[in-house]
Design a protein around this motif. Structure first.
Motif, mmCIF file in Angstrom:
data_model
loop_
_atom_site.group_PDB
_atom_site.id
_atom_site.type_symbol
_atom_site.label_atom_id
_atom_site.label_comp_id
_atom_site.label_asym_id
_atom_site.label_seq_id
_atom_site.Cartn_x
_atom_site.Cartn_y
_atom_site.Cartn_z
ATOM 1 N N VAL A 68 20.879 96.034 -42.828
ATOM 2 C CA VAL A 68 20.452 94.866 -42.059
ATOM 3 C C VAL A 68 19.772 93.866 -42.997
ATOM 4 O O VAL A 68 18.793 94.209 -43.661
ATOM 5 C CB VAL A 68 19.469 95.281 -40.935
ATOM 6 N N PRO A 69 20.283 92.628 -43.064
ATOM 7 C CA PRO A 69 19.622 91.618 -43.905
ATOM 8 C C PRO A 69 18.193 91.337 -43.411
ATOM 9 O O PRO A 69 17.907 91.458 -42.215
ATOM 10 C CB PRO A 69 20.493 90.364 -43.743
ATOM 11 N N VAL A 70 17.335 90.962 -44.324
ATOM 12 C CA VAL A 70 15.931 90.700 -43.993
ATOM 13 C C VAL A 70 15.805 89.604 -42.939
ATOM 14 O O VAL A 70 14.990 89.720 -42.014
ATOM 15 C CB VAL A 70 15.128 90.323 -45.271
ATOM 16 N N THR A 71 16.613 88.572 -43.026
ATOM 17 C CA THR A 71 16.522 87.481 -42.046
ATOM 18 C C THR A 71 16.886 87.956 -40.645
ATOM 19 O O THR A 71 16.252 87.560 -39.666
ATOM 20 C CB THR A 71 17.442 86.305 -42.439
ATOM 21 N N LEU A 72 17.895 88.810 -40.546
ATOM 22 C CA LEU A 72 18.281 89.343 -39.241
ATOM 23 C C LEU A 72 17.202 90.280 -38.700
ATOM 24 O O LEU A 72 16.869 90.238 -37.521
ATOM 25 C CB LEU A 72 19.623 90.064 -39.339
ATOM 26 N N GLY A 116 25.370 79.445 -23.020
ATOM 27 C CA GLY A 116 25.463 77.994 -23.172
ATOM 28 C C GLY A 116 25.213 77.541 -24.600
ATOM 29 O O GLY A 116 25.914 76.657 -25.116
ATOM 30 N N ALA A 117 24.237 78.155 -25.260
ATOM 31 C CA ALA A 117 23.935 77.783 -26.646
ATOM 32 C C ALA A 117 25.087 78.151 -27.575
ATOM 33 O O ALA A 117 25.467 77.364 -28.455
ATOM 34 C CB ALA A 117 22.651 78.466 -27.096
ATOM 35 N N ILE A 118 25.667 79.322 -27.370
ATOM 36 C CA ILE A 118 26.775 79.749 -28.232
ATOM 37 C C ILE A 118 28.013 78.888 -27.990
ATOM 38 O O ILE A 118 28.695 78.483 -28.935
ATOM 39 C CB ILE A 118 27.056 81.252 -28.037
ATOM 40 N N VAL A 119 28.293 78.572 -26.728
ATOM 41 C CA VAL A 119 29.416 77.688 -26.418
ATOM 42 C C VAL A 119 29.178 76.303 -27.021
ATOM 43 O O VAL A 119 30.092 75.678 -27.575
ATOM 44 C CB VAL A 119 29.646 77.610 -24.891
ATOM 45 N N SER A 120 27.937 75.825 -26.946
ATOM 46 C CA SER A 120 27.597 74.515 -27.528
ATOM 47 C C SER A 120 27.830 74.511 -29.032
ATOM 48 O O SER A 120 28.301 73.510 -29.583
ATOM 49 C CB SER A 120 26.146 74.157 -27.225
ATOM 50 N N PRO A 128 29.565 80.469 -34.732
ATOM 51 C CA PRO A 128 28.325 81.244 -34.595
ATOM 52 C C PRO A 128 28.304 82.433 -35.558
ATOM 53 O O PRO A 128 29.225 83.230 -35.590
ATOM 54 C CB PRO A 128 28.345 81.732 -33.144
ATOM 55 N N ASP A 129 27.263 82.499 -36.367
ATOM 56 C CA ASP A 129 27.057 83.638 -37.245
ATOM 57 C C ASP A 129 25.837 84.405 -36.731
ATOM 58 O O ASP A 129 25.282 84.067 -35.686
ATOM 59 C CB ASP A 129 26.865 83.185 -38.690
ATOM 60 N N ALA A 130 25.439 85.445 -37.431
ATOM 61 C CA ALA A 130 24.312 86.270 -36.979
ATOM 62 C C ALA A 130 23.034 85.442 -36.876
ATOM 63 O O ALA A 130 22.276 85.571 -35.913
ATOM 64 C CB ALA A 130 24.110 87.449 -37.921
ATOM 65 N N ALA A 131 22.794 84.571 -37.844
ATOM 66 C CA ALA A 131 21.577 83.753 -37.820
ATOM 67 C C ALA A 131 21.591 82.780 -36.643
ATOM 68 O O ALA A 131 20.589 82.595 -35.956
ATOM 69 C CB ALA A 131 21.413 83.002 -39.130
ATOM 70 N N GLY A 132 22.742 82.157 -36.393
ATOM 71 C CA GLY A 132 22.861 81.226 -35.266
ATOM 72 C C GLY A 132 22.708 81.933 -33.938
ATOM 73 O O GLY A 132 22.066 81.429 -33.011
ATOM 74 N N ALA A 133 23.310 83.121 -33.829
ATOM 75 C CA ALA A 133 23.191 83.901 -32.596
ATOM 76 C C ALA A 133 21.739 84.326 -32.373
ATOM 77 O O ALA A 133 21.239 84.303 -31.245
ATOM 78 C CB ALA A 133 24.100 85.118 -32.654
#
Length: 179
Positions: A68-72, A116-120, A128-133
Motif C-alpha cells: 500500500v503506497p503511503v499516500t493511499l 457523482g464525484a467519480i462520474v464528474s 479516476p485513480d486511487a488518489a482521486g477516488a
C-alpha cells in the motif's frame, strides 16, 4: 478503513442507542451532552490510536502494508475517524425515531456523492485513480458527516446544559459488553 471503523467506535454506537433514548425521554440534557462529548472524544482518540498503529506497522515494513503506497494509507487513515463518527451519529439520530434520516446520510447521501464525484471526474476527462477516488471518498464523507451532525444538532436542540460525566463508568461498562 471500513474494517478498522468497527474497533474505532468501540461499541459506542450501540451504547448511544440505549442511553441517548433514556436521556432524551427524561429531558436530561446534561447527561445527553456528556454522552455526546464522551463518545466523540473516545471515538476520536481510538481512531488516532489505530492510525498510529498503522503508521508504525508501515514504518516497520509490515508485509501486507508494503503493498500500500503511503499516500493511499494516509487517505485510509483520514477516513477512519470520519466513518466511525458517521456511524455513531447515525445511531444517535435513530434514538430520536428519525429512522429514514439515520440511514440516509450514511447509506444514501455518502455513496451518491461519491458516485457523482467519480462520474464528474470522467466528464472532465480525468481517469479516476486511487488518489482521486480517495479524495472523492473523503469529500463525500465530509459532506455527509457535516449534514448528519447538523441534523442531530437540530433534532436534539432542546437538550441543553453543561455536559455531565457522572455516568461515564456506566457508559464504559455497557460499551464493553456491547462491543
Amino acid at each position: 478503513a471500513m474494517i478498522l471503523v468497527i474497533p474505532a467506535r468501540l461499541g459506542l454506537d450501540n451504547s448511544v442507542l440505549r442511553y441517548a433514548t433514556i436521556y432524551r425521554e427524561q429531558a436530561r440534557g446534561e447527561d445527553f451532552r456528556g454522552l455526546t462529548v464522551f463518545s466523540v472524544a473516545i471515538i476520536a482518540g481510538t481512531s488516532l490510536l489505530i492510525v498510529a498503529v498503522l503508521a508504525v506497522l508501515k514504518a516497520m515494513s509490515f508485509g501486507p502494508l508494503d503493498l500500500v503506497p503511503v499516500t493511499l494509507l494516509a487517505g485510509v487513515a483520514l477516513l477512519i475517524p470520519g466513518l466511525a463518527l458517521l456511524g455513531w451519529f447515525s445511531a444517535l439520530v435513530r434514538t430520536a425515531n428519525r429512522l429514514f434520516a439515520s440511514q440516509f446520510y450514511e447509506q444514501v447521501l455518502r455513496p451518491t456523492l461519491l458516485i457523482g464525484a467519480i462520474v464528474s471526474l470522467g466528464f472532465i476527462g480525468r481517469k479516476p485513480d486511487a488518489a482521486g477516488a480517495m479524495l472523492a471518498t473523503g469529500a463525500a464523507l465530509g459532506i455527509a458527516l457535516a449534514c448528519i451532525a447538523l441534523h442531530a444538532r437540530a433534532v436534539f436542540k432542546g437538550l441543553a446544559g453543561e455536559p455531565s460525566f457522572e455516568h461515564g463508568t456506566e457508559l464504559i461498562s455497557v460499551r464493553l459488553i456491547l462491543f
